[in-house]
Write a protein that holds these residues in place. Structure first.
Motif, short mmCIF file in Angstrom:
data_model
loop_
_atom_site.label_atom_id
_atom_site.label_comp_id
_atom_site.label_asym_id
_atom_site.label_seq_id
_atom_site.Cartn_x
_atom_site.Cartn_y
_atom_site.Cartn_z
N LYS A 160 -6.47 6.78 2.57
CA LYS A 160 -5.61 6.49 2.08
C LYS A 160 -5.19 8.29 0.77
O LYS A 160 -4.41 8.99 1.33
N THR A 161 -6.20 8.93 1.10
CA THR A 161 -6.15 9.98 0.61
C THR A 161 -5.45 11.10 1.65
O THR A 161 -4.67 12.25 1.58
N GLY A 168 1.45 12.90 -5.56
CA GLY A 168 0.58 11.62 -4.36
C GLY A 168 -0.04 11.06 -5.44
O GLY A 168 -1.02 12.03 -6.40
N GLU A 197 -4.07 10.58 3.75
CA GLU A 197 -2.91 10.75 4.36
C GLU A 197 -2.11 10.37 4.11
O GLU A 197 -0.50 11.15 3.84
N LEU A 198 -2.52 10.96 2.13
CA LEU A 198 -1.12 10.92 1.51
C LEU A 198 -1.28 13.07 1.57
O LEU A 198 -0.28 13.31 1.64
N ARG A 256 -0.78 5.35 -2.85
CA ARG A 256 -1.47 4.44 -1.53
C ARG A 256 -2.87 3.47 -2.81
O ARG A 256 -2.75 3.87 -3.91
N ASP A 257 -1.90 1.87 -2.23
CA ASP A 257 -3.32 0.91 -2.67
C ASP A 257 -4.87 1.04 -2.31
O ASP A 257 -5.00 1.02 -0.76
N LEU A 300 -3.38 7.49 -6.22
CA LEU A 300 -3.44 6.62 -5.15
C LEU A 300 -4.14 5.52 -6.53
O LEU A 300 -4.76 5.95 -7.58
N GLU A 336 4.63 9.07 -4.90
CA GLU A 336 4.03 8.10 -3.14
C GLU A 336 2.24 7.78 -3.36
O GLU A 336 1.40 8.42 -4.07
N GLY A 387 0.62 -0.85 0.09
CA GLY A 387 0.35 0.20 -0.30
C GLY A 387 0.71 1.15 -0.22
O GLY A 387 0.36 1.88 -0.34
N VAL A 388 2.25 1.37 0.36
CA VAL A 388 2.89 2.71 -0.07
C VAL A 388 3.88 2.48 -0.59
O VAL A 388 4.70 0.87 -0.64
#
Length: 391
Positions: free
Chosen positions: A93-94, A38, A96-97, A81-82, A40, A79, A17-18
């Motif tokens: 995840k959004t 970022g 987090e970014l 994210r999954d 996704l 970066e 995921g990262v």
């Protein structure tokens, strides 16, 4: 000096995921001068078949930029994210970014309308562009004003291309429409096809809706027609529906949208004929477009076990669009980048030459119509529709 991320590590890292790409050190220890983008993408779930190639295309674009000195003379960090093909995970995840340090200049990715609507409003709240590489709803920019852009055409454009080709080139005057009612993408796509086909004087003899759980019951006892328009999203549903259509005795052309352009969907389908789909680019070995030839060679060199498809090219173009916008803005300020992206004209992408018309955040570009014969793909036509239904 940038390190080259070992491609052998990519699957494990992506599934975690990262992943940070093209940085000179650990992805969470950035140099002050780094520019962060970022992304996704879904490496698992129903969207993985579209998003894994797209993420690989994005990585390739960033790696190439860094090998050529970065952007504004600064290294670019990608970066990813999954989102696991789940809206609630995409939201987490959004966030987090957006909460990371340093903050991303912009966000991009995703190939599904509903998942984009989970991510883009959060980006807009942080005054960051969200550029979807593959979600094709033309309603998206109005749903997230100012900050949501498409790197792809809208569903009304690809559906109109399909309807015009069926009516003119195949002399189709009647259509059977089958669509997955559980997905925004498929509901919109079939609606735009019906609108344009009827404008041309065609008749929709029947429409049937289905979901993945009741597909076989819903597609029982199908009427005859000159053409079948099939709006399905998952590879499993596409394969099952095509088999049922043929088992029902219908030998007419079956036309679908860009969800049909999924890696591995056709390589074991030697019995499939008279299937066509609209998509963003044809990347077959027989395509003589210099940009396609170069991208195909570079992609295969980077990912020897993969064959590039249109979604790989969309990820590549989306990353390049954002980096081009930073260059044109001469700044990594998110607002300056947003304005520069809106002013993009005549951008030479693998998926076509793109321009954002004044006041629009959907690029103008043509549609590729691909045919499937004996499980092999071939380019049928490049179409710029003469008329497109409104959003």
């Amino acid at each position: 000096m940038f390190f080259r991320l070992s491609l052998g590590l990519l699957p494990a890292l992506f599934l975690s995921g990262v992943i940070g790409v093209a940085v000179p050190f650990n992805s969470h220890c950035y140099a002050d001068e780094s520019l962060v983008l970022g992304a996704l993408y879904n490496s698992s779930g129903t969207q993985a078949g579209l998003d894994i190639p797209s993420s690989q295309g994005a990585r390739l674009a960033v790696e190439q930029a860094n090998r050529n000195g970065g952007v504004l003379g600064r290294p670019v960090v990608l970066e990813i994210r999954d989102g696991q093909s789940k809206a609630e995970v995409v939201k987490v995840k959004t966030s987090e970014l957006l909460d990371a340090t340093p903050e991303p200049v912009a966000l991009f990715g995703l190939s599904d309308t509903d998942l984009v609507l989970a991510a883009a409003p959060l980006a807009a709240r942080s005054k960051r562009v969200f550029l979807t590489s593959g979600a094709t709803s033309p309603q998206l920019p109005a749903q997230v004003p100012e900050y949501l852009f498409l790197a792809c055409f809208g569903d009304n454009v690809q559906a109109s291309a399909a309807a015009e080709w069926a009516h003119k080139d195949r002399s189709a005057r009647s259509a059977l429409v089958l669509f997955d009612s559980s997905q925004t993408y498929t509901r919109l796509l079939q609606g735009y096809f019906q609108a344009r086909f009827k404008q041309l004087g065609g008749e929709v003899v029947a429409q049937r809706s289905f979901t993945s759980t009741d597909l076989k019951q819903s597609l029982d006892d199908l009427p005859d027609a000159d053409v079948v328009f099939l709006a399905a999203e998952s590879p499993h549903d596409i394969r099952t529906a095509i088999s049922m259509i043929r088992d029902a005795g219908l030998t007419c052309p079956i036309i679908g949208g860009d969800s049909f352009d999924s890696e591995g969907l056709w390589n074991k389908s030697s019995d499939v004929d008279e299937v066509y789909f609209t998509t963003h680019a044809y990347l077959g070995e027989d395509n003589q477009n210099p940009r396609v030839i170069a991208f195909r060679r570079q992609y295969v060199e980077a990912y020897p076990d993969s064959v590039p498809d249109a979604f790989a090219a969309l990820g590549y173009d989306a990353a390049r669009l954002l980096m081009e916008s930073i260059e044109r803005a001469k700044s990594a300020d998110p607002e300056e980048v947003r304005r520069a992206l809106a002013d993009i004209r005549q951008f030479d992408g693998v998926t076509g030459t793109m321009s954002y018309p004044k006041g629009s955040r959907i690029p103008s570009k043509s549609v590729s119509l691909i045919g499937v014969s004996g499980g092999k793909l071939h380019l049928v036509a490049e179409i710029l529709p003469k008329r497109v239904p409104p959003h």
